[in-house]
Write a protein that holds these residues in place. Structure first.
Motif, mmCIF file in Angstrom:
data_model
loop_
_atom_site.group_PDB
_atom_site.id
_atom_site.type_symbol
_atom_site.label_atom_id
_atom_site.label_comp_id
_atom_site.label_asym_id
_atom_site.label_seq_id
_atom_site.Cartn_x
_atom_site.Cartn_y
_atom_site.Cartn_z
ATOM 1 N N ALA A 6 -11.068 2.424 0.036
ATOM 2 C CA ALA A 6 -9.743 2.779 -0.475
ATOM 3 C C ALA A 6 -9.029 3.741 0.470
ATOM 4 O O ALA A 6 -7.826 3.591 0.742
ATOM 5 C CB ALA A 6 -9.859 3.393 -1.869
ATOM 6 N N GLN A 26 -4.776 1.973 -6.414
ATOM 7 C CA GLN A 26 -5.496 1.220 -5.393
ATOM 8 C C GLN A 26 -7.007 1.353 -5.551
ATOM 9 O O GLN A 26 -7.741 0.365 -5.491
ATOM 10 C CB GLN A 26 -5.068 1.700 -4.002
ATOM 11 C CG GLN A 26 -3.614 1.431 -3.674
ATOM 12 C CD GLN A 26 -3.124 2.236 -2.484
ATOM 13 O OE1 GLN A 26 -3.918 2.737 -1.679
ATOM 14 N NE2 GLN A 26 -1.812 2.372 -2.346
ATOM 15 N N ILE A 27 -7.468 2.580 -5.772
ATOM 16 C CA ILE A 27 -8.917 2.774 -5.894
ATOM 17 C C ILE A 27 -9.438 2.188 -7.208
ATOM 18 O O ILE A 27 -10.547 1.647 -7.258
ATOM 19 C CB ILE A 27 -9.267 4.277 -5.764
ATOM 20 C CG1 ILE A 27 -10.753 4.429 -5.442
ATOM 21 C CG2 ILE A 27 -8.911 5.069 -7.019
ATOM 22 C CD1 ILE A 27 -11.154 5.845 -5.055
ATOM 23 N N THR A 44 -16.538 2.308 -2.347
ATOM 24 C CA THR A 44 -15.176 2.120 -2.852
ATOM 25 C C THR A 44 -14.249 3.195 -2.316
ATOM 26 O O THR A 44 -13.119 2.911 -1.887
ATOM 27 C CB THR A 44 -15.163 2.163 -4.390
ATOM 28 O OG1 THR A 44 -15.993 1.122 -4.901
ATOM 29 C CG2 THR A 44 -13.749 1.995 -4.933
ATOM 30 N N PHE A 89 -2.278 5.829 -4.780
ATOM 31 C CA PHE A 89 -3.662 5.714 -4.323
ATOM 32 C C PHE A 89 -4.617 5.528 -5.496
ATOM 33 O O PHE A 89 -5.596 4.786 -5.399
ATOM 34 C CB PHE A 89 -4.056 6.962 -3.527
ATOM 35 C CG PHE A 89 -5.490 6.940 -3.061
ATOM 36 C CD1 PHE A 89 -5.885 6.127 -2.015
ATOM 37 C CD2 PHE A 89 -6.443 7.728 -3.685
ATOM 38 C CE1 PHE A 89 -7.210 6.089 -1.591
ATOM 39 C CE2 PHE A 89 -7.777 7.700 -3.274
ATOM 40 C CZ PHE A 89 -8.144 6.881 -2.222
ATOM 41 N N PHE A 146 -8.157 -0.485 -8.609
ATOM 42 C CA PHE A 146 -8.146 -1.937 -8.392
ATOM 43 C C PHE A 146 -9.434 -2.368 -7.696
ATOM 44 O O PHE A 146 -10.075 -3.348 -8.091
ATOM 45 C CB PHE A 146 -6.939 -2.338 -7.547
ATOM 46 C CG PHE A 146 -6.857 -3.812 -7.278
ATOM 47 C CD1 PHE A 146 -6.275 -4.664 -8.201
ATOM 48 C CD2 PHE A 146 -7.368 -4.350 -6.101
ATOM 49 C CE1 PHE A 146 -6.207 -6.041 -7.959
ATOM 50 C CE2 PHE A 146 -7.314 -5.710 -5.854
ATOM 51 C CZ PHE A 146 -6.730 -6.557 -6.786
ATOM 52 N N ILE A 147 -9.829 -1.616 -6.648
ATOM 53 C CA ILE A 147 -11.042 -1.965 -5.906
ATOM 54 C C ILE A 147 -12.284 -1.798 -6.777
ATOM 55 O O ILE A 147 -13.185 -2.646 -6.768
ATOM 56 C CB ILE A 147 -11.162 -1.100 -4.636
ATOM 57 C CG1 ILE A 147 -10.008 -1.406 -3.669
ATOM 58 C CG2 ILE A 147 -12.496 -1.344 -3.932
ATOM 59 C CD1 ILE A 147 -9.926 -0.465 -2.478
ATOM 60 N N VAL A 192 -7.991 1.729 3.619
ATOM 61 C CA VAL A 192 -6.845 0.840 3.366
ATOM 62 C C VAL A 192 -5.558 1.646 3.247
ATOM 63 O O VAL A 192 -4.532 1.307 3.843
ATOM 64 C CB VAL A 192 -7.097 0.014 2.081
ATOM 65 C CG1 VAL A 192 -5.822 -0.697 1.645
ATOM 66 C CG2 VAL A 192 -8.206 -1.005 2.321
ATOM 67 N N ASN A 193 -5.621 2.740 2.492
ATOM 68 C CA ASN A 193 -4.436 3.570 2.311
ATOM 69 C C ASN A 193 -4.005 4.207 3.631
ATOM 70 O O ASN A 193 -2.828 4.151 4.012
ATOM 71 C CB ASN A 193 -4.730 4.652 1.273
ATOM 72 C CG ASN A 193 -3.509 5.478 0.936
ATOM 73 O OD1 ASN A 193 -3.245 6.493 1.579
ATOM 74 N ND2 ASN A 193 -2.749 5.063 -0.069
ATOM 75 N N THR A 202 2.536 1.960 -3.638
ATOM 76 C CA THR A 202 1.730 2.033 -4.862
ATOM 77 C C THR A 202 0.852 3.282 -4.791
ATOM 78 O O THR A 202 0.461 3.717 -3.700
ATOM 79 C CB THR A 202 0.832 0.789 -5.040
ATOM 80 O OG1 THR A 202 0.036 0.600 -3.842
ATOM 81 C CG2 THR A 202 1.663 -0.449 -5.286
ATOM 82 N N ILE A 242 0.830 -1.209 0.000
ATOM 83 C CA ILE A 242 0.000 0.000 0.000
ATOM 84 C C ILE A 242 0.863 1.258 0.000
ATOM 85 O O ILE A 242 0.580 2.218 -0.733
ATOM 86 C CB ILE A 242 -0.956 0.008 1.207
ATOM 87 C CG1 ILE A 242 -1.926 -1.177 1.130
ATOM 88 C CG2 ILE A 242 -1.723 1.325 1.264
ATOM 89 C CD1 ILE A 242 -2.773 -1.215 -0.121
#
Length: 222
Positions: free
Chosen positions: A96, A72-73, A92, A69, A75-76, A99-100, A67, A64
């Motif tokens: 996100a 990451q968002i 989402t 943000f 991906f979700i 998690v971040n 990579t 996390i």
């Protein structure tokens, strides 16, 4: 012919911007709350003697933190549906952000907990305090006092990161500003105005965090 400023279009759409600002704060608070929970639970697994708990937590933090943000968002929102997991933009965005922020919170909280000397814990036990009392009064509160500035700075950064959530059409300040700009073609006025709104949100959160710090973490006055 020079460009003539006209903030009237912004004034007319101000209720929309203010409502979107409230949504931004809502996303940030939800993300912060879950990030704190992830941080506390993550510290327990990160410092565990069991490699089955410790290694996945370390891997999570490294992935996390290294990579973007935006990836990451995406991906979700776009990748997980391939496995049957479909979330709306608001859910989402919150996940996100959590998690971040949680990955950073784990390391920040861990640093605070590890700053408490073992001698202090042993002294508390020697004085007859229960383990729960030692954890609450000798470990937890001093640790949070030490990390509070770093943790709140990270949360303010997380609040500003909500602007990236416009990439999945989540309802927040930047997405509404983009819609207003596309309707009025007043780019300078719109983005200048939301810059001021973001500054106001950050200032409000800093004042709130400062008040909480004085309430919970100030040393008694002799």
């Amino acid at each position: 012919m020079g460009y003539v400023l006209d903030f009237g279009v912004v004034y007319e759409r101000l209720p929309e911007l203010l409502l979107a600002a409230l949504s931004t704060i809502g996303l940030a608070v939800a993300g912060m709350s879950l990030a704190t929970l992830i941080g506390v639970l993550g510290v327990l697994t990160r410092t565990s003697k069991s490699s089955l708990l410790r290694i996945p937590t370390i891997a999570f933090v490294e992935v996390i933190r290294n990579t973007p943000f935006l990836v990451q968002i995406f991906f979700i929102f776009f990748a997980l549906p391939q496995f049957g997991i479909r979330l709306n933009p608001t859910a989402t965005a919150i996940i996100a952000l959590a998690v971040n922020g949680g990955a950073y919170a784990i390391e920040i909280i861990r640093g605070g907990v590890e700053s408490i000397g073992k001698g202090q814990i042993e002294a508390g036990l020697a004085l007859g305090l229960h383990k729960a009392q030692v954890f609450r009064h000798i470990v937890l509160k001093p640790a949070f006092r030490a990390i509070y500035p770093s943790l709140t700075s990270q949360f303010i950064m997380l609040t500003l990161t909500t602007s990236v959530c416009t990439s999945i059409a989540a309802y927040e300040l930047t997405s509404v500003a983009q819609r207003i700009e596309s309707d009025t073609f007043r780019s300078f006025e719109v983005y200048f105005s939301i810059t001021l709104i973001y500054l106001a949100i950050s200032g409000l959160m800093m004042a709130l965090f400062s008040a909480i710090s004085k309430l919970l973490f100030s040393y008694p006055v002799r």
